[in-house]
Design an enzyme around this catalytic site. Structure first.
Site, PDB file in Angstrom:
ATOM      1  CG  ASP A  12      -3.128  -2.332  -3.539  1.00  0.00           C
ATOM      2  OD1 ASP A  12      -2.016  -3.107  -3.765  1.00  0.00           O
ATOM      3  OD2 ASP A  12      -3.008  -1.485  -2.802  1.00  0.00           O
ATOM      4  CE  LYS A  15      -0.409  -1.546 -10.924  1.00  0.00           C
ATOM      5  NZ  LYS A  15      -1.218  -0.952  -9.632  1.00  0.00           N
ATOM      6  N   GLY A  39       3.409  -5.123  -5.383  1.00  0.00           N
ATOM      7  CA  GLY A  39       3.052  -6.687  -5.149  1.00  0.00           C
ATOM      8  C   GLY A  39       2.122  -6.936  -6.423  1.00  0.00           C
ATOM      9  CG  HIS A  40       2.118  -6.941 -10.111  1.00  0.00           C
ATOM     10  ND1 HIS A  40       2.643  -6.438 -11.055  1.00  0.00           N
ATOM     11  CD2 HIS A  40       1.618  -5.823  -9.506  1.00  0.00           C
ATOM     12  CE1 HIS A  40       2.315  -5.217 -11.468  1.00  0.00           C
ATOM     13  NE2 HIS A  40       1.631  -4.768 -10.360  1.00  0.00           N
ATOM     14  CD  GLN A 221       4.492   1.713  -6.336  1.00  0.00           C
ATOM     15  OE1 GLN A 221       5.106   2.188  -7.219  1.00  0.00           O
ATOM     16  NE2 GLN A 221       4.896   0.382  -5.908  1.00  0.00           N
ATOM     17  CB  SER A 410     -11.393  -8.113 -14.519  1.00  0.00           C
ATOM     18  OG  SER A 410     -10.839  -9.170 -13.917  1.00  0.00           O
TER      19      SER A 410
HETATM   20  P1  IMP Z   1       6.367   3.876  -0.168  1.00  0.00           P
HETATM   21  O1  IMP Z   1       6.261   3.525  -1.556  1.00  0.00           O
HETATM   22  O2  IMP Z   1       6.782   2.459   0.622  1.00  0.00           O
HETATM   23  O3  IMP Z   1       7.264   5.051   0.339  1.00  0.00           O
HETATM   24  O4  IMP Z   1       5.101   4.123   0.447  1.00  0.00           O
HETATM   25  C1  IMP Z   1       4.370   5.352   0.387  1.00  0.00           C
HETATM   26  C2  IMP Z   1       2.795   5.123   0.144  1.00  0.00           C
HETATM   27  O5  IMP Z   1       2.482   4.472  -1.082  1.00  0.00           O
HETATM   28  C3  IMP Z   1       2.122   4.239   1.167  1.00  0.00           C
HETATM   29  O6  IMP Z   1       0.770   4.821   1.485  1.00  0.00           O
HETATM   30  C4  IMP Z   1       2.011   3.069   0.746  1.00  0.00           C
HETATM   31  O7  IMP Z   1       1.107   2.157   1.333  1.00  0.00           O
HETATM   32  C5  IMP Z   1       1.852   3.288  -0.752  1.00  0.00           C
HETATM   33  N1  IMP Z   1       2.264   2.271  -1.700  1.00  0.00           N
HETATM   34  C6  IMP Z   1       3.319   1.966  -2.108  1.00  0.00           C
HETATM   35  N2  IMP Z   1       3.371   0.850  -3.019  1.00  0.00           N
HETATM   36  C7  IMP Z   1       2.003   0.557  -3.064  1.00  0.00           C
HETATM   37  C8  IMP Z   1       1.511  -0.377  -3.934  1.00  0.00           C
HETATM   38  O8  IMP Z   1       1.907  -1.260  -4.769  1.00  0.00           O
HETATM   39  N3  IMP Z   1      -0.013  -0.699  -3.664  1.00  0.00           N
HETATM   40  C9  IMP Z   1      -0.687   0.227  -3.039  1.00  0.00           C
HETATM   41  N4  IMP Z   1      -0.032   1.075  -2.245  1.00  0.00           N
HETATM   42  C10 IMP Z   1       1.334   1.231  -2.301  1.00  0.00           C
END
Ligand code: IMP
Length: 428
Positions: A12, A15, A39-40, A221, A410
């Site tokens: 987050d 990006k 999520g973008h 991520q 930015s």
């Molecule tokens: P998972 O990827 O759903 O297994 O989640 C594992 C950890 O990664 C959790 O703490 C989620 O909140 C975090 N996480 C997964 N994807 C994202 C992302 O795109 N942004 C921020 N945190 C993420």
């Protein structure tokens, strides 16, 4: 030239905007890890586009590849494609290719993700509940269903039977049932819709490399959620680090490859796990509100804290980051003073890195440098010289500590709201 964009914190970092900018200059945009847990959000001429699985370049009509390192929920993909098509985006087998050997997320994995989290009780990871972890487990366990398996019904039936049988004890224990025939039907149905995108993407990508196309590898991520180098076990289940682009796409290592590290001007994280510079006071709440810190995928409130140079210095090295792109500086505009974490104290010892031991991580006391705030708006500024002196000091100080150039700043969601300090973006 080849570029990789990764987040240097816990995801987050903003990006979306930068990836979109670089996408517009790239010939090919590639995802190499993660899945629809990402999520973008892209804002282009007042239009909002939300992407979870598709590379951002799809919005700009670029060649897009989803590499084998990604874990694919085929139904989520199909839904995303349909939503974007309704928004006027062209998606077809010419501009989107998906690795034949990509492994799938099935409804079974989403159930297992729920069960695992419930079972962990107080120690839950706070996953996105998209089935990411259990699906990657099946990949490593060598029993996953791959996209190419869907073209061979006999093989698919056999593999599904084996997979469900493997998980049956847990499923029965938690009173969950998977209807095998129904699952196979659904898979064959969705395959009809997405089979056109199937391709030997490793080969296509290396061909583009030989033709010296501009390739952008889009990380999802953040580096601190990396399965090896993140805050394990509070991490995601893939390697989010730049090294993963090779295994996650089949693209060979090249010299002319630059890694951009997207870094928020403060720190946030969603889900559980250590966060040494976390704020539990009104400033923390202020950052949530001012920074609109709510998850794109799960809508959860993000935890907020001060900038942590120890962590960013570490991820910069692990990921070979050559330039930092600093985002959301304007969120700090109204603060009287700003803290920067410059060291850790654990049981009277000083650390200049994050130790892997979980117990040590819990006892970290951050050491702060305090910098006066700038108390004026930086929103939308496009020239370095127009930044308030104290904002320049803040950036220069971080740059000096983490020993990496902060080349791009930015200052707002629009592409024009950017300081391209060393003309890096404009020269691509
Ligand atoms: P998972 O990827 O759903 O297994 O989640 C594992 C950890 O990664 C959790 O703490 C989620 O909140 C975090 N996480 C997964 N994807 C994202 C992302 O795109 N942004 C921020 N945190 C993420």
């Amino acid at each position: 030239m080849f570029y990789t964009v990764i987040g240097t914190q816990w995801g987050d970092e903003g990006k979306g905007k930068i990836v979109d900018w670089l996408s517009s200059k790239a010939d090919v945009v590639v995802r190499f890890q993660g899945g629809n847990n990402a999520g973008h959000t892209l804002k282009i001429k007042e239009k909002i586009f939300k992407l979870n699985l598709l590379p951002s370049g799809i919005i700009r009509g670029k060649q897009c590849i989803i590499g084998n390192g990604v874990i694919l929920d085929p139904w989520a993909l199909e839904e995303e494609i349909q939503i974007l098509k309704k928004q006027g985006i062209v998606i077809n087998s010419k501009n989107l290719q998906i690795a034949e050997n990509i492994c799938l997320i099935l409804p079974l994995h989403i159930i297992l993700d729920e069960i695992n989290e419930k079972n962990r009780g107080e120690e839950k990871l706070g996953t996105t509940k998209k089935g990411i972890g259990p699906a990657y487990e099946d990949k490593i366990g060598r029993r996953a269903i791959r996209l190419c398996d869907l073209s061979d019904e006999k093989l698919l039936r056999k593999k599904i039977t084996n997979l469900i049988s493997f998980h049956s004890v847990r499923l029965i224990h938690f009173d969950k049932k998977i209807n095998e025939a129904d699952l196979i039907n659904k898979l064959l149905k969705v395959f009809n819709k997405i089979s056109q995108y199937l391709a030997p993407t490793w080969k296509i990508l290396n061909d583009y490399g030989k033709k010296e196309k501009i390739i952008l590898f889009e990380g999802a991520q953040g580096a601190l959620l990396d399965i090896d180098f993140g805050t394990y076990p509070f991490v995601t289940s893939s390697n989010t680090s730049s090294g993963q682009i090779f295994a996650g796409t089949g693209f060979g290592i090249k010299d002319n490859h630059q890694v951009f590290g997207i870094t928020k001007a403060y720190t946030t994280r969603v889900g559980s796990g250590p966060f040494p510079s976390e704020l539990f006071d009104e400033i923390g709440n202020y950052l949530v509100v001012k920074g609109k810190e709510f998850g794109t995928v799960t809508k959860r409130k993000r935890r907020c804290g001060w900038f942590d140079t120890i962590l960013v210095k570490q991820t910069v090295q692990i990921n070979g980051v050559s330039n930092i792109i600093l985002t959301k500086l304007d969120v700090l505009d109204e603060l009287n003073e700003i803290k920067i974490c410059v060291g850790y104290k654990i049981d009277n010892s000083n650390y200049d890195y994050l130790p892997f031991n979980e117990n040590l991580q819990q006892r970290i006391l951050p050491i702060y440098k305090i910098i006066p705030g700038w108390k004026s708006s930086t929103f939308g500024i496009t020239e370095w010289s127009d930044l308030p002196k104290n904002a320049q000091n803040y950036i220069n100080y971080i740059e000096e500590v983490i020993k990496t150039k902060i080349s791009i700043i930015s200052t707002g969601p629009e592409r024009s709201q950017t300081i391209d300090r060393n003309n890096i973006l404009s020269n691509i």
